[in-house]
Write a protein that holds these residues in place. Structure first.
Motif, mmCIF file in Angstrom:
data_model
loop_
_atom_site.group_PDB
_atom_site.id
_atom_site.type_symbol
_atom_site.label_atom_id
_atom_site.label_comp_id
_atom_site.label_asym_id
_atom_site.label_seq_id
_atom_site.Cartn_x
_atom_site.Cartn_y
_atom_site.Cartn_z
ATOM 1 N N PRO A 224 9.320 4.120 8.034
ATOM 2 C CA PRO A 224 10.603 4.636 7.673
ATOM 3 C C PRO A 224 10.933 4.982 6.061
ATOM 4 C CG PRO A 224 10.876 3.037 9.207
ATOM 5 C CD PRO A 224 9.533 2.821 8.944
ATOM 6 N N LYS A 225 10.499 3.826 5.244
ATOM 7 C CA LYS A 225 10.821 3.883 3.945
ATOM 8 C C LYS A 225 9.634 3.413 2.980
ATOM 9 C CE LYS A 225 15.854 3.658 4.369
ATOM 10 N NZ LYS A 225 17.165 2.845 4.136
ATOM 11 N N GLU A 226 8.869 2.746 3.512
ATOM 12 C CA GLU A 226 8.043 2.041 2.645
ATOM 13 C C GLU A 226 6.831 2.963 2.106
ATOM 14 O OE1 GLU A 226 9.329 -0.673 5.850
ATOM 15 O OE2 GLU A 226 8.473 1.052 5.916
ATOM 16 N N TRP A 227 6.349 2.524 0.839
ATOM 17 C CA TRP A 227 5.333 3.148 0.013
ATOM 18 C C TRP A 227 3.959 2.285 0.147
ATOM 19 C CZ3 TRP A 227 5.383 7.721 -2.731
ATOM 20 C CH2 TRP A 227 6.829 8.567 -2.638
ATOM 21 N N PRO A 228 2.684 2.891 -0.002
ATOM 22 C CA PRO A 228 1.760 2.092 0.136
ATOM 23 C C PRO A 228 1.608 1.277 -1.491
ATOM 24 C CG PRO A 228 1.035 4.270 -0.127
ATOM 25 C CD PRO A 228 2.469 4.226 0.285
ATOM 26 N N THR A 229 0.867 0.140 -1.337
ATOM 27 C CA THR A 229 0.982 -0.659 -2.587
ATOM 28 C C THR A 229 -0.527 -0.571 -3.343
ATOM 29 O OG1 THR A 229 0.327 -2.651 -1.287
ATOM 30 C CG2 THR A 229 2.553 -2.267 -2.021
ATOM 31 N N ARG A 230 -1.565 -0.217 -2.502
ATOM 32 C CA ARG A 230 -2.992 0.133 -3.032
ATOM 33 C C ARG A 230 -3.794 1.120 -2.559
ATOM 34 N NH1 ARG A 230 -6.156 -5.085 -1.017
ATOM 35 N NH2 ARG A 230 -7.516 -4.323 -2.755
ATOM 36 N N TYR A 231 -4.527 1.602 -3.494
ATOM 37 C CA TYR A 231 -5.182 3.020 -2.736
ATOM 38 C C TYR A 231 -6.584 2.729 -3.147
ATOM 39 C CZ TYR A 231 -0.283 4.699 -3.549
ATOM 40 O OH TYR A 231 0.943 4.762 -3.494
ATOM 41 N N GLY A 232 -7.385 3.821 -2.641
ATOM 42 C CA GLY A 232 -9.023 3.714 -2.959
ATOM 43 C C GLY A 232 -9.700 3.651 -1.775
ATOM 44 N N ILE A 233 -10.927 3.549 -1.625
ATOM 45 C CA ILE A 233 -11.794 3.327 -0.668
ATOM 46 C C ILE A 233 -12.211 1.829 -0.375
ATOM 47 C CG2 ILE A 233 -12.943 5.625 -1.043
ATOM 48 C CD1 ILE A 233 -15.419 4.069 -2.218
ATOM 49 N N PHE A 234 -12.510 1.616 0.938
ATOM 50 C CA PHE A 234 -12.839 0.271 1.276
ATOM 51 C C PHE A 234 -14.359 0.033 0.838
ATOM 52 C CE2 PHE A 234 -9.634 1.401 4.415
ATOM 53 C CZ PHE A 234 -8.743 0.507 4.408
ATOM 54 N N GLY A 235 -14.590 -1.239 0.674
ATOM 55 C CA GLY A 235 -16.119 -1.684 0.583
ATOM 56 C C GLY A 235 -16.640 -1.223 -1.095
ATOM 57 N N LYS A 236 -17.726 -0.814 -1.244
ATOM 58 C CA LYS A 236 -18.241 -0.629 -2.619
ATOM 59 C C LYS A 236 -17.675 0.565 -3.269
ATOM 60 C CE LYS A 236 -22.602 0.018 -4.912
ATOM 61 N NZ LYS A 236 -24.217 0.250 -4.808
ATOM 62 N N GLU A 237 -17.147 0.349 -4.651
ATOM 63 C CA GLU A 237 -16.367 1.269 -5.255
ATOM 64 C C GLU A 237 -17.675 2.439 -5.930
ATOM 65 O OE1 GLU A 237 -14.317 -0.240 -8.280
ATOM 66 O OE2 GLU A 237 -12.827 -1.250 -6.981
ATOM 67 N N LEU A 238 -17.156 3.717 -6.143
ATOM 68 C CA LEU A 238 -18.149 4.509 -6.590
ATOM 69 C C LEU A 238 -18.151 4.563 -8.073
ATOM 70 C CD1 LEU A 238 -17.338 6.182 -3.887
ATOM 71 C CD2 LEU A 238 -17.257 8.277 -5.065
ATOM 72 N N PRO A 239 -19.165 4.893 -8.808
ATOM 73 C CA PRO A 239 -19.236 4.870 -10.272
ATOM 74 C C PRO A 239 -18.207 5.459 -10.950
ATOM 75 C CG PRO A 239 -20.956 6.414 -9.374
ATOM 76 C CD PRO A 239 -20.298 5.647 -8.282
ATOM 77 N N SER A 240 -18.058 5.462 -12.085
ATOM 78 C CA SER A 240 -17.014 5.984 -13.010
ATOM 79 C C SER A 240 -17.655 7.401 -13.472
ATOM 80 C CB SER A 240 -16.589 5.079 -14.136
ATOM 81 O OG SER A 240 -15.906 4.141 -13.591
ATOM 82 N N GLY A 241 -16.969 8.118 -13.838
ATOM 83 C CA GLY A 241 -17.212 9.468 -14.564
ATOM 84 C C GLY A 241 -17.652 10.481 -13.596
ATOM 85 N N ILE A 242 -17.355 11.866 -13.849
ATOM 86 C CA ILE A 242 -17.512 13.124 -13.134
ATOM 87 C C ILE A 242 -18.933 13.282 -12.533
ATOM 88 C CG2 ILE A 242 -17.385 14.744 -15.032
ATOM 89 C CD1 ILE A 242 -16.003 16.560 -12.979
ATOM 90 N N LEU A 243 -19.795 13.203 -13.565
ATOM 91 C CA LEU A 243 -21.245 13.418 -13.453
ATOM 92 C C LEU A 243 -21.633 12.359 -12.374
ATOM 93 C CD1 LEU A 243 -23.693 14.977 -13.735
ATOM 94 C CD2 LEU A 243 -24.273 13.438 -15.749
ATOM 95 N N ASP A 267 -5.909 -4.040 3.102
ATOM 96 C CA ASP A 267 -4.236 -4.620 3.275
ATOM 97 C C ASP A 267 -3.966 -4.882 4.715
ATOM 98 O OD1 ASP A 267 -4.520 -4.252 0.676
ATOM 99 O OD2 ASP A 267 -3.179 -2.343 0.681
ATOM 100 N N LYS A 268 -3.179 -5.521 5.012
ATOM 101 C CA LYS A 268 -2.490 -5.754 6.154
ATOM 102 C C LYS A 268 -1.408 -4.891 6.588
ATOM 103 C CE LYS A 268 -5.426 -9.175 6.798
ATOM 104 N NZ LYS A 268 -6.628 -8.966 7.905
#
Length: 268
Positions: A224-243, A267-268
Protein backbone atom coordinates in the motif's frame (compact mmCIF):
# COMPACT_ATOMS: atom_id res chain seq x y z
CA UNK A 1 27.59 13.40 -28.69
CA UNK A 2 25.23 16.40 -28.89
CA UNK A 3 22.30 14.14 -27.98
CA UNK A 4 24.23 12.72 -25.01
CA UNK A 5 25.12 16.19 -23.66
CA UNK A 6 21.55 17.44 -24.14
CA UNK A 7 20.03 14.36 -22.48
CA UNK A 8 22.47 14.58 -19.57
CA UNK A 9 21.88 18.29 -18.99
CA UNK A 10 18.09 18.01 -19.17
CA UNK A 11 18.02 14.94 -16.90
CA UNK A 12 20.37 16.55 -14.37
CA UNK A 13 18.52 19.89 -14.34
CA UNK A 14 15.18 18.15 -13.76
CA UNK A 15 15.98 15.22 -11.50
CA UNK A 16 18.78 16.50 -9.24
CA UNK A 17 16.54 19.25 -7.76
CA UNK A 18 13.58 16.85 -7.52
CA UNK A 19 15.71 14.29 -5.69
CA UNK A 20 16.84 16.98 -3.27
CA UNK A 21 13.32 18.26 -2.61
CA UNK A 22 11.41 14.96 -2.58
CA UNK A 23 14.06 12.34 -1.86
CA UNK A 24 13.06 8.86 -0.79
CA UNK A 25 16.54 8.26 0.68
CA UNK A 26 18.14 11.59 1.69
CA UNK A 27 21.73 11.90 0.51
CA UNK A 28 24.34 14.22 1.97
CA UNK A 29 26.01 14.69 -1.41
CA UNK A 30 24.66 14.92 -4.94
CA UNK A 31 27.42 12.56 -6.10
CA UNK A 32 26.69 9.24 -4.35
CA UNK A 33 29.01 6.18 -4.46
CA UNK A 34 29.74 4.76 -7.93
CA UNK A 35 28.36 7.82 -9.71
CA UNK A 36 31.27 7.79 -12.18
CA UNK A 37 30.42 4.23 -13.21
CA UNK A 38 26.78 5.10 -13.83
CA UNK A 39 27.67 8.30 -15.66
CA UNK A 40 29.79 6.16 -18.01
CA UNK A 41 26.80 3.87 -18.47
CA UNK A 42 24.63 6.91 -19.22
CA UNK A 43 26.96 7.79 -22.07
CA UNK A 44 27.20 4.23 -23.44
CA UNK A 45 23.44 3.63 -23.17
CA UNK A 46 22.48 6.80 -25.00
CA UNK A 47 25.06 6.35 -27.72
CA UNK A 48 24.06 2.73 -28.32
CA UNK A 49 20.36 3.56 -28.43
CA UNK A 50 21.06 6.24 -31.04
CA UNK A 51 23.06 3.83 -33.21
CA UNK A 52 20.33 1.20 -32.91
CA UNK A 53 17.67 3.75 -33.91
CA UNK A 54 19.72 4.91 -36.89
CA UNK A 55 20.37 1.34 -38.03
CA UNK A 56 16.76 0.19 -37.67
CA UNK A 57 15.44 3.34 -39.36
CA UNK A 58 17.86 2.88 -42.24
CA UNK A 59 16.75 -0.74 -42.53
CA UNK A 60 13.04 0.04 -42.34
CA UNK A 61 12.41 -0.45 -46.06
CA UNK A 62 14.01 -3.91 -45.82
CA UNK A 63 12.08 -4.76 -42.65
CA UNK A 64 8.75 -3.79 -44.18
CA UNK A 65 9.18 -6.68 -46.60
CA UNK A 66 8.94 -9.02 -43.62
CA UNK A 67 5.66 -7.55 -42.43
CA UNK A 68 3.10 -10.21 -41.60
CA UNK A 69 0.15 -8.24 -42.94
CA UNK A 70 -0.03 -5.11 -45.07
CA UNK A 71 -3.70 -4.82 -44.10
CA UNK A 72 -2.74 -4.70 -40.43
CA UNK A 73 -0.14 -2.04 -41.18
CA UNK A 74 -2.70 0.03 -43.09
CA UNK A 75 -5.17 -0.27 -40.22
CA UNK A 76 -2.61 0.98 -37.72
CA UNK A 77 -1.45 3.81 -39.97
CA UNK A 78 -5.01 5.13 -40.34
CA UNK A 79 -5.29 5.61 -36.56
CA UNK A 80 -4.64 9.05 -35.04
CA UNK A 81 -1.02 9.48 -33.93
CA UNK A 82 -2.07 9.70 -30.26
CA UNK A 83 -3.84 6.33 -30.50
CA UNK A 84 -0.88 4.84 -32.36
CA UNK A 85 1.39 6.05 -29.57
CA UNK A 86 -0.73 4.45 -26.83
CA UNK A 87 -0.99 1.22 -28.79
CA UNK A 88 2.76 1.22 -29.45
CA UNK A 89 3.44 1.62 -25.71
CA UNK A 90 1.21 -1.35 -24.91
CA UNK A 91 2.65 -3.56 -27.66
CA UNK A 92 6.21 -2.62 -26.70
CA UNK A 93 5.55 -3.31 -23.04
CA UNK A 94 4.15 -6.74 -23.83
CA UNK A 95 7.36 -7.61 -25.64
CA UNK A 96 9.59 -6.04 -23.02
CA UNK A 97 7.69 -7.79 -20.24
CA UNK A 98 8.49 -11.27 -21.56
CA UNK A 99 12.06 -10.41 -22.47
CA UNK A 100 12.53 -8.87 -19.02
CA UNK A 101 11.03 -11.97 -17.43
CA UNK A 102 13.40 -14.19 -19.41
CA UNK A 103 16.32 -12.04 -18.21
CA UNK A 104 15.43 -13.08 -14.67
CA UNK A 105 14.77 -16.79 -15.19
CA UNK A 106 17.22 -17.82 -17.93
CA UNK A 107 20.66 -18.10 -16.29
CA UNK A 108 22.80 -16.91 -19.24
CA UNK A 109 20.53 -13.90 -19.76
CA UNK A 110 20.57 -13.12 -16.05
CA UNK A 111 24.36 -12.74 -16.19
CA UNK A 112 23.88 -9.65 -18.36
CA UNK A 113 20.79 -8.33 -16.59
CA UNK A 114 22.49 -8.69 -13.20
CA UNK A 115 24.59 -5.67 -14.17
CA UNK A 116 21.44 -3.55 -14.11
CA UNK A 117 20.43 -4.92 -10.71
CA UNK A 118 23.89 -4.57 -9.18
CA UNK A 119 23.38 -0.96 -8.08
CA UNK A 120 22.71 -0.60 -4.35
CA UNK A 121 21.51 2.97 -4.78
CA UNK A 122 18.46 4.08 -6.74
CA UNK A 123 18.47 7.48 -8.39
CA UNK A 124 18.19 9.15 -11.80
CA UNK A 125 21.53 7.71 -12.95
CA UNK A 126 20.99 4.15 -11.71
CA UNK A 127 18.71 3.21 -14.60
CA UNK A 128 21.55 3.74 -17.07
CA UNK A 129 23.55 0.82 -15.68
CA UNK A 130 22.74 -1.68 -18.44
CA UNK A 131 25.09 -4.11 -20.15
CA UNK A 132 25.56 -3.30 -23.86
CA UNK A 133 24.35 -6.82 -24.80
CA UNK A 134 21.07 -6.17 -22.99
CA UNK A 135 20.68 -2.80 -24.70
CA UNK A 136 21.14 -4.39 -28.12
CA UNK A 137 18.73 -7.23 -27.36
CA UNK A 138 16.01 -5.11 -25.78
CA UNK A 139 15.97 -2.14 -28.13
CA UNK A 140 16.13 -4.31 -31.25
CA UNK A 141 13.49 -6.74 -29.95
CA UNK A 142 11.13 -3.86 -29.20
CA UNK A 143 11.68 -1.45 -32.10
CA UNK A 144 11.72 -3.97 -34.96
CA UNK A 145 8.19 -5.29 -34.22
CA UNK A 146 6.87 -1.73 -33.94
CA UNK A 147 8.24 -0.95 -37.39
CA UNK A 148 6.90 -4.21 -38.81
CA UNK A 149 3.45 -3.36 -37.46
CA UNK A 150 3.54 -0.07 -39.34
CA UNK A 151 3.50 2.53 -36.58
CA UNK A 152 4.19 6.02 -37.94
CA UNK A 153 7.54 7.77 -37.31
CA UNK A 154 5.75 10.33 -35.12
CA UNK A 155 4.33 7.60 -32.88
CA UNK A 156 7.71 5.84 -32.70
CA UNK A 157 9.52 9.08 -31.85
CA UNK A 158 7.00 9.80 -29.10
CA UNK A 159 7.54 6.27 -27.75
CA UNK A 160 11.35 6.72 -27.73
CA UNK A 161 10.95 9.98 -25.80
CA UNK A 162 8.70 8.21 -23.28
CA UNK A 163 11.29 5.46 -22.82
CA UNK A 164 13.98 8.05 -22.07
CA UNK A 165 11.85 9.89 -19.52
CA UNK A 166 10.33 6.88 -17.80
CA UNK A 167 13.62 4.98 -17.55
CA UNK A 168 15.07 7.86 -15.55
CA UNK A 169 11.92 8.52 -13.50
CA UNK A 170 11.30 4.88 -12.54
CA UNK A 171 14.74 4.60 -10.93
CA UNK A 172 14.80 8.10 -9.45
CA UNK A 173 15.22 8.72 -5.75
CA UNK A 174 11.92 10.59 -5.64
CA UNK A 175 9.16 9.83 -3.17
CA UNK A 176 5.98 9.92 -5.26
CA UNK A 177 2.87 8.48 -3.62
CA UNK A 178 1.08 8.20 -6.94
CA UNK A 179 -2.30 7.05 -5.63
CA UNK A 180 -4.37 5.52 -8.41
CA UNK A 181 -1.59 6.33 -10.91
CA UNK A 182 0.40 3.43 -9.43
CA UNK A 183 -2.03 1.12 -11.24
CA UNK A 184 -1.91 3.01 -14.51
CA UNK A 185 1.75 3.84 -15.12
CA UNK A 186 5.09 2.62 -13.74
CA UNK A 187 6.31 5.13 -11.14
CA UNK A 188 9.39 5.04 -8.88
CA UNK A 189 7.90 3.05 -5.98
CA UNK A 190 6.63 0.37 -8.36
CA UNK A 191 9.97 -0.15 -10.07
CA UNK A 192 11.96 0.27 -6.86
CA UNK A 193 10.28 -2.87 -5.56
CA UNK A 194 11.47 -4.72 -8.65
CA UNK A 195 15.03 -3.74 -7.66
CA UNK A 196 14.49 -4.48 -3.98
CA UNK A 197 16.75 -6.94 -2.19
CA UNK A 198 13.67 -8.74 -0.93
CA UNK A 199 12.86 -12.39 -1.62
CA UNK A 200 9.13 -11.72 -2.17
CA UNK A 201 9.84 -9.37 -5.09
CA UNK A 202 12.53 -11.25 -7.02
CA UNK A 203 10.08 -12.13 -9.80
CA UNK A 204 7.59 -9.26 -9.64
CA UNK A 205 6.90 -5.98 -11.46
CA UNK A 206 8.54 -6.70 -14.81
CA UNK A 207 6.51 -4.10 -16.74
CA UNK A 208 8.42 -1.06 -17.96
CA UNK A 209 5.54 1.29 -18.71
CA UNK A 210 2.16 -0.18 -17.73
CA UNK A 211 1.41 -2.12 -14.52
CA UNK A 212 -1.60 -3.69 -16.25
CA UNK A 213 0.84 -5.93 -18.14
CA UNK A 214 2.04 -7.40 -14.83
CA UNK A 215 -1.58 -7.75 -13.75
CA UNK A 216 -2.39 -9.73 -16.89
CA UNK A 217 0.35 -12.28 -16.17
CA UNK A 218 0.14 -12.45 -12.39
CA UNK A 219 3.38 -10.69 -11.48
CA UNK A 220 1.96 -7.44 -10.08
CA UNK A 221 2.90 -6.82 -6.45
CA UNK A 222 2.84 -3.47 -4.67
CA UNK A 223 2.40 -2.82 -0.95
CA UNK A 224 0.00 0.00 0.00
CA UNK A 225 2.60 2.61 1.01
CA UNK A 226 5.92 0.99 1.89
CA UNK A 227 9.18 1.50 -0.01
CA UNK A 228 12.07 -0.99 -0.12
CA UNK A 229 15.01 -0.39 2.17
CA UNK A 230 17.73 -2.38 0.36
CA UNK A 231 18.65 -2.79 -3.29
CA UNK A 232 20.97 -4.97 -5.31
CA UNK A 233 21.48 -8.61 -6.22
CA UNK A 234 21.54 -11.59 -3.88
CA UNK A 235 24.76 -13.45 -3.24
CA UNK A 236 28.13 -12.41 -4.65
CA UNK A 237 28.39 -8.77 -5.71
CA UNK A 238 29.60 -7.72 -9.14
CA UNK A 239 32.97 -5.99 -9.52
CA UNK A 240 33.12 -2.21 -9.67
CA UNK A 241 33.59 -0.23 -12.86
CA UNK A 242 31.95 -0.35 -16.27
CA UNK A 243 34.70 -2.38 -17.95
CA UNK A 244 34.86 -5.07 -15.26
CA UNK A 245 31.07 -5.31 -15.18
CA UNK A 246 30.90 -5.67 -18.95
CA UNK A 247 33.43 -8.50 -18.89
CA UNK A 248 31.91 -10.25 -15.89
CA UNK A 249 29.06 -12.11 -17.69
CA UNK A 250 31.58 -13.76 -19.99
CA UNK A 251 33.64 -15.21 -17.15
CA UNK A 252 33.06 -18.64 -15.64
CA UNK A 253 32.61 -17.30 -12.13
CA UNK A 254 29.55 -15.31 -13.19
CA UNK A 255 27.03 -13.97 -10.72
CA UNK A 256 24.69 -16.52 -9.18
CA UNK A 257 21.21 -16.60 -10.59
CA UNK A 258 18.55 -15.17 -8.30
CA UNK A 259 16.65 -18.42 -8.11
CA UNK A 260 19.64 -20.57 -7.15
CA UNK A 261 21.77 -18.37 -4.93
CA UNK A 262 22.11 -19.55 -1.36
CA UNK A 263 24.55 -17.00 0.00
CA UNK A 264 23.95 -13.50 1.18
CA UNK A 265 21.27 -12.19 3.56
CA UNK A 266 17.68 -11.92 2.40
CA UNK A 267 15.36 -9.15 3.44
CA UNK A 268 12.22 -10.39 5.16
Amino acid sequence: MDWFILALLISALIFIPLEKLYSKDPQQNILRPHWRTDLSYFFVSHMLVQFILIFITASSSFLIGWAASTDLQSSIQTLPVAIQFLLAVFVADLGQYWLHRFYHVVPWLWRFHAVHHSSTHMDWLAGSRIHFVEILLTRTAVLVPLILLGFSPHALNAYVILVGIQAVLAHANIRINGGWLNYLVVLPRYHHWHHARHKDYMYKNYAIHLPIVDMLFGTFKLPPKEWPTRYGIFGKELPSGILSQHLYPFKKNDVNHQATTKSGPLDK
